[in-house]
Write an enzyme that holds these catalytic residues in place. Structure first.
Site, PDB file in Angstrom:
ATOM      1  N   LYS A 105      12.076 -16.611  -8.843  1.00 35.23           N
ATOM      2  CA  LYS A 105      11.877 -15.694  -9.615  1.00 35.23           C
ATOM      3  C   LYS A 105      10.843 -16.088 -10.768  1.00 35.23           C
ATOM      4  O   LYS A 105       9.846 -15.408 -11.389  1.00 35.23           O
ATOM      5  CB  LYS A 105      13.229 -15.317 -10.506  1.00 35.23           C
ATOM      6  CG  LYS A 105      14.136 -14.243  -9.790  1.00 35.23           C
ATOM      7  CD  LYS A 105      13.741 -12.905  -9.735  1.00 35.23           C
ATOM      8  CE  LYS A 105      12.835 -12.970  -8.438  1.00 35.23           C
ATOM      9  NZ  LYS A 105      13.478 -12.506  -7.055  1.00 35.23           N
ATOM     10  N   GLU A 127      16.206 -19.415  -5.347  1.00 33.94           N
ATOM     11  CA  GLU A 127      16.002 -18.093  -5.857  1.00 33.94           C
ATOM     12  C   GLU A 127      15.540 -18.284  -7.391  1.00 33.94           C
ATOM     13  O   GLU A 127      14.861 -17.381  -7.750  1.00 33.94           O
ATOM     14  CB  GLU A 127      17.270 -17.061  -5.834  1.00 33.94           C
ATOM     15  CG  GLU A 127      17.131 -15.693  -6.541  1.00 33.94           C
ATOM     16  CD  GLU A 127      15.892 -14.911  -5.995  1.00 33.94           C
ATOM     17  OE1 GLU A 127      15.325 -15.358  -5.071  1.00 33.94           O
ATOM     18  OE2 GLU A 127      15.798 -13.798  -6.508  1.00 33.94           O
ATOM     19  N   ARG A 159       4.080  -0.597  -4.932  1.00 30.32           N
ATOM     20  CA  ARG A 159       3.800  -1.218  -3.222  1.00 30.32           C
ATOM     21  C   ARG A 159       2.394  -1.891  -3.341  1.00 30.32           C
ATOM     22  O   ARG A 159       2.028  -2.391  -2.402  1.00 30.32           O
ATOM     23  CB  ARG A 159       3.784  -0.071  -2.357  1.00 30.32           C
ATOM     24  CG  ARG A 159       4.981   0.724  -2.245  1.00 30.32           C
ATOM     25  CD  ARG A 159       5.160   1.859  -1.160  1.00 30.32           C
ATOM     26  NE  ARG A 159       4.848   1.227  -0.099  1.00 30.32           N
ATOM     27  CZ  ARG A 159       5.571   1.331   1.126  1.00 30.32           C
ATOM     28  NH1 ARG A 159       6.888   1.707   0.567  1.00 30.32           N
ATOM     29  NH2 ARG A 159       5.557   1.084   2.118  1.00 30.32           N
ATOM     30  N   LYS A 210       5.365  -4.867  -3.621  1.00 33.63           N
ATOM     31  CA  LYS A 210       6.644  -4.737  -3.020  1.00 33.63           C
ATOM     32  C   LYS A 210       6.770  -4.316  -1.857  1.00 33.63           C
ATOM     33  O   LYS A 210       5.577  -3.682  -1.493  1.00 33.63           O
ATOM     34  CB  LYS A 210       7.290  -3.684  -3.823  1.00 33.63           C
ATOM     35  CG  LYS A 210       8.872  -3.455  -3.795  1.00 33.63           C
ATOM     36  CD  LYS A 210       9.548  -4.024  -4.834  1.00 33.63           C
ATOM     37  CE  LYS A 210      11.224  -4.300  -4.934  1.00 33.63           C
ATOM     38  NZ  LYS A 210      11.599  -5.267  -5.381  1.00 33.63           N
ATOM     39  N   GLY A 256      -1.880  -1.061   6.661  1.00 31.68           N
ATOM     40  CA  GLY A 256      -1.610  -1.502   8.059  1.00 31.68           C
ATOM     41  C   GLY A 256      -2.862  -2.449   8.148  1.00 31.68           C
ATOM     42  O   GLY A 256      -3.772  -2.559   7.246  1.00 31.68           O
ATOM     43  N   GLU A 293       7.124 -16.232  -9.547  1.00 35.97           N
ATOM     44  CA  GLU A 293       6.566 -14.666  -9.338  1.00 35.97           C
ATOM     45  C   GLU A 293       6.096 -14.047 -10.354  1.00 35.97           C
ATOM     46  O   GLU A 293       5.352 -13.553 -10.515  1.00 35.97           O
ATOM     47  CB  GLU A 293       7.788 -13.932  -8.690  1.00 35.97           C
ATOM     48  CG  GLU A 293       7.913 -13.947  -7.298  1.00 35.97           C
ATOM     49  CD  GLU A 293       8.883 -12.781  -6.895  1.00 35.97           C
ATOM     50  OE1 GLU A 293      10.154 -13.192  -7.190  1.00 35.97           O
ATOM     51  OE2 GLU A 293       8.704 -11.909  -6.302  1.00 35.97           O
ATOM     52  N   HIS A 334      15.319 -38.353  -2.422  1.00 35.78           N
ATOM     53  CA  HIS A 334      14.524 -38.835  -1.395  1.00 35.78           C
ATOM     54  C   HIS A 334      13.063 -38.554  -1.543  1.00 35.78           C
ATOM     55  O   HIS A 334      12.425 -38.298  -0.480  1.00 35.78           O
ATOM     56  CB  HIS A 334      14.974 -38.045  -0.273  1.00 35.78           C
ATOM     57  CG  HIS A 334      16.423 -38.659   0.083  1.00 35.78           C
ATOM     58  ND1 HIS A 334      16.841 -39.842   0.772  1.00 35.78           N
ATOM     59  CD2 HIS A 334      17.744 -37.859   0.118  1.00 35.78           C
ATOM     60  CE1 HIS A 334      18.116 -39.943   0.690  1.00 35.78           C
ATOM     61  NE2 HIS A 334      18.593 -38.763   0.642  1.00 35.78           N
ATOM     62  N   TRP A 382      -2.712  -2.549  -1.724  1.00 37.90           N
ATOM     63  CA  TRP A 382      -2.500  -4.166  -1.743  1.00 37.90           C
ATOM     64  C   TRP A 382      -3.577  -4.649  -0.530  1.00 37.90           C
ATOM     65  O   TRP A 382      -3.559  -4.642   0.483  1.00 37.90           O
ATOM     66  CB  TRP A 382      -1.401  -4.321  -1.436  1.00 37.90           C
ATOM     67  CG  TRP A 382      -0.974  -5.817  -1.619  1.00 37.90           C
ATOM     68  CD1 TRP A 382      -0.607  -6.552  -2.827  1.00 37.90           C
ATOM     69  CD2 TRP A 382      -0.862  -6.848  -0.639  1.00 37.90           C
ATOM     70  NE1 TRP A 382      -0.357  -8.154  -2.487  1.00 37.90           N
ATOM     71  CE2 TRP A 382      -0.670  -8.328  -1.209  1.00 37.90           C
ATOM     72  CE3 TRP A 382      -1.219  -7.141   1.050  1.00 37.90           C
ATOM     73  CZ2 TRP A 382      -0.506  -9.368  -0.526  1.00 37.90           C
ATOM     74  CZ3 TRP A 382      -1.132  -8.206   1.656  1.00 37.90           C
ATOM     75  CH2 TRP A 382      -0.760  -9.273   0.955  1.00 37.90           C
ATOM     76  N   CYS A 422       0.841  -1.190  -0.123  1.00 35.31           N
ATOM     77  CA  CYS A 422      -0.020  -0.052   0.084  1.00 35.31           C
ATOM     78  C   CYS A 422       0.826   1.280   0.000  1.00 35.31           C
ATOM     79  O   CYS A 422       1.913   1.243   0.722  1.00 35.31           O
ATOM     80  CB  CYS A 422      -0.989   0.132   1.273  1.00 35.31           C
ATOM     81  SG  CYS A 422      -2.131  -1.177   1.301  1.00 35.31           S
TER      82      CYS A 422
HETATM   83  C1  F6R Z   1      10.983 -11.666  -4.387  1.00 31.01           C
HETATM   84  C2  F6R Z   1      10.891 -10.892  -3.476  1.00 31.01           C
HETATM   85  C3  F6R Z   1      10.454 -10.888  -2.180  1.00 31.01           C
HETATM   86  C4  F6R Z   1      11.195 -10.086  -1.287  1.00 31.01           C
HETATM   87  C5  F6R Z   1      10.501  -9.961   0.107  1.00 31.01           C
HETATM   88  C6  F6R Z   1      11.541  -9.314   1.103  1.00 31.01           C
HETATM   89  O1  F6R Z   1      11.602 -11.306  -5.739  1.00 31.01           O
HETATM   90  O2  F6R Z   1      11.028  -9.483  -3.895  1.00 31.01           O
HETATM   91  O3  F6R Z   1      10.427 -12.154  -1.639  1.00 31.01           O
HETATM   92  O4  F6R Z   1      12.497 -10.335  -1.332  1.00 31.01           O
HETATM   93  O5  F6R Z   1       9.327  -9.890   0.348  1.00 31.01           O
HETATM   94  O6  F6R Z   1      11.541  -7.906   0.771  1.00 31.01           O
HETATM   95  P1  F6R Z   1      12.617  -7.198   1.278  1.00 31.01           P
HETATM   96  O7  F6R Z   1      13.805  -7.346   0.840  1.00 31.01           O
HETATM   97  O8  F6R Z   1      12.244  -5.570   0.949  1.00 31.01           O
HETATM   98  O9  F6R Z   1      12.651  -7.197   2.675  1.00 31.01           O
END
Ligand code: F6R
Length: 612
Positions: free
Chosen positions: A489, A485, A27, A607, A101, A492, A508, A74, A2
């Site tokens: 990616k 990772e 965000r 984000k 929040g 996502e 396993h 969000w 948000c």
């Molecule tokens: C994946 C991604 C998320 C962040 C996670 C932590 O590409 O961006 O998994 O890594 O939400 O975010 P930060 O690094 O801002 O604490």
């Protein structure tokens, strides 16, 4: 998670709010809205969907007001609909609230309003605040917001305007960032410094439990519970240059592509001024720990969420293998909820791009409360985590706009490589080996360019495999975090199902799923474990599973065994996780592009996850 923006001053507020929301849209992007105070009336517009849906509803001639608030959402409570979009207003539309929040006692607060016959217009936890503020006792908006917030349990960053108090925006913080921007006879507020950077460079960070009244004359900060001590003075700081500079898509269709291809430059910035050739070590002035303290460390624990946690896994491996200090990584939320024992000789490191992730911040506070020492590896300059840790390393990767982390992930790993070198040189790493690692770090931006040059090959592979239903990613030891990772990616941004495993775990259980329809990406570093990793590749091929290998090795057997081989530049093994991650970012990007996904703003995500 948000975005909040607010303004009071002399400029036309409508374009200013929309411009701010554009910067904050990463965000949260399921709905947005604005409220503007104009000629004693409050006008509110809101719309489900991306910001452009809201823009389409606004009057072509901007509303004349110069005070207002805006929000990009969000969803936490209530589906992403027009009604649930913020701002939320009271029944006569005089009070408008934007909130980031969760109000935990929203139901109880709603019930307390039953005698007032209020018609609730949304399913959100936020709307009740607008009604409570409207009904609260007090002569000013500040008093009524304060009175309301004293009844609230939960987290908030919020901004409120009232048609009866023109030129005033009241803001408050408990757990979600609120940053006040100081202008010339104008004041700004936002949940993120990047939305303020084009207007001002002077900001004040509201702390938890504080509120502020913004007017054209400035801001008055006070404690929400005014029985507590008021803040003395204005503790304002300057927005750093790297955030002030406009960061756009650089002519590319997606921020993500720019952020992937910028990585040799961002890593150069992460390394900048940190290589100490005199002692063949890393210079990390922000740690606030001298060699005498570091030599006595018994253990290091790394905490983060999502990709930051995976970066922590790779970092733990770097530190343990080079500095020989026991080191492990754990998801920050899991750590704090298992009532962890905080050990005296343990150093805790929290990792976060935004510096605002709720679970990482909560873990930081829990460790500090129990007397532990916490360092941060953080990108968000002046972010809450950066301000609360005892010391740390800034990534200096610059703003990361795409929701999926790429350049920040690579900079996190670069910080860990520097820290591993620093710790190892305090312990028993020789100056000669330190010197060789410094040469390797110096070459890192060029090696990243070399890894980016695999793109043509990666595109061919993405064209062949982007329609599969599921993929595996495997790696052994230091390559395991890279596998996690890589899968993260791909999931996502392309929405292709992917699972990641330590290569040794395949037999396993997951091997049962290997088939000609399920390819595996094998991270196969050219290191001491090459033959072991090769054996995992052979096991996959023996079950007719297609295999895509990422490696530095030129071993002939790879070309005859694997279905595709992506060769990345050779480097010191310490840097393998950094370099081998790059083709996986490109693979995810090109699969997502071929599938026409919303790459910068993938569904359901946002984000900076500032809620629990
Ligand atoms: C994946 C991604 C998320 C962040 C996670 C932590 O590409 O961006 O998994 O890594 O939400 O975010 P930060 O690094 O801002 O604490």
């Amino acid at each position: 998670m948000c975005g909040i923006i607010g303004y009071t001053g002399h400029q036309s507020v409508q374009p200013l709010l929309i411009d701010g929301l554009r910067t904050l849209e990463y965000r949260g992007y399921d709905s947005s809205g604005i409220s503007i105070l104009s000629r004693g009336k409050l006008k509110t517009w809101k719309a489900a969907g991306k910001l452009d849906s809201l823009v389409g509803q606004l009057p072509a001639k901007p509303s004349s007001g110069s005070t207002g608030i805006g929000h990009t959402r969000w969803a936490t409570h209530g589906a992403p609909t027009d009604e649930n979009a913020h701002p939320h207003t009271n029944n006569d539309g005089a009070i408008a609230v934007v909130h980031n929040g969760i109000i935990e006692n929203a139901d109880a607060l709603k019930q307390s309003l039953a005698p007032h016959n209020i018609a609730f217009a949304s399913d959100t936890d936020t709307e009740v605040l607008a009604h409570l503020i409207a009904l609260a006792p007090g002569n000013t908006l500040t008093e009524r917001v304060r009175h309301t917030l004293l009844k609230v349990n939960g987290t908030y960053g919020l901004a409120v305007v009232d048609a009866n108090e023109p030129g005033v925006v009241v803001v408050a913080r408990n757990g979600s960032p609120v940053i006040i921007g100081h202008g010339d006879n104008e004041m700004f507020v936002a949940s993120d410094m990047s939305a303020l950077a084009r207007h001002t460079r002077e900001v004040s960070h509201l702390e938890d439990g504080e509120m502020a009244k913004l007017t054209t004359k400035g801001c008055e900060i006070s404690a929400i519970d005014d029985r507590l001590l008021h803040r003395t003075g204005q503790r304002s700081t300057i927005i750093p240059e790297e955030i002030s500079q406009q960061y756009d898509r650089g002519g590319y269709e997606h921020y993500l592509y720019r952020e992937i291809t910028d990585q040799s430059e961002t890593v150069r910035r992460t390394l900048g001024g940190r290589i100490d050739r005199r002692f063949n070590t890393a210079h990390l002035g922000g740690l606030n720990l001298d060699a005498r303290e570091l030599i006595n460390l018994g253990r290091i624990r790394i905490l983060g969420c999502g990709s930051a946690y995976y970066a922590g896994g790779a970092g733990a491996d770097m530190i343990e293998s080079l500095a020989r200090i026991p080191c492990s990584a754990e998801p920050a939320a899991e750590f704090r909820y298992r009532n962890p024992v905080i050990e005296r000789d343990t150093l805790y490191i929290v990792v976060s791009q935004s510096g605002e992730t709720f679970d990482t911040l909560a873990a930081t506070r829990e460790i500090k409360r129990k007397g532990g020492r916490v360092l941060g590896i953080v990108n968000g300059v002046g972010s809450t985590i950066a301000r609360e840790v005892d010391g740390g390393i800034y990534m200096h990767a610059g703003p990361e706009m795409s929701v999926a982390s790429t350049k920040a992930y690579t900079s996190m790993l670069t910080c860990f490589a520097l820290l591993a070198l620093h710790l190892a040189r305090i312990r028993d790493l020789s100056p000669q080996r330190g010197g060789a690692l410094i040469d390797a770090l110096d070459a890192l931006p060029d090696l990243i360019e070399g890894a980016l040059a695999t793109e043509e090959k990666v595109i061919t592979i993405a064209e062949q495999y982007h329609r599969v239903n599921s993929l595996f990613f495997i790696g052994r030891a230091s390559a395991c975090a890279t596998a996690h990772e890589g899968a993260q990616k791909l999931k996502e941004i392309s929405y292709i199902h992917a699972e990641s495993y330590p290569a040794s775990e395949l037999k396993h259980g997951p091997l049962a799923l290997i088939s000609p329809e399920t390819p595996t990406v094998v991270i196969l570093p050219d290191d001491d474990l090459f033959e072991k990793s090769f054996a995992s590749l052979a096991e996959i091929k023996a079950r007719q599973g297609p295999a895509i290998v990422v490696t530095q090795s030129t071993d002939d057997r790879l070309n005859t065994t694997a279905d595709a081989v992506i060769n990345v530049p050779a480097s010191d093994p310490l840097l393998h996780p950094i370099i081998m991650g790059i083709p996986l970012q490109l693979f995810a990007y090109h699969c997502a592009r071929l599938l026409k996904r919303d790459i910068d703003q993938p569904r359901n995500l946002a984000k900076s996850v500032t809620v629990e």
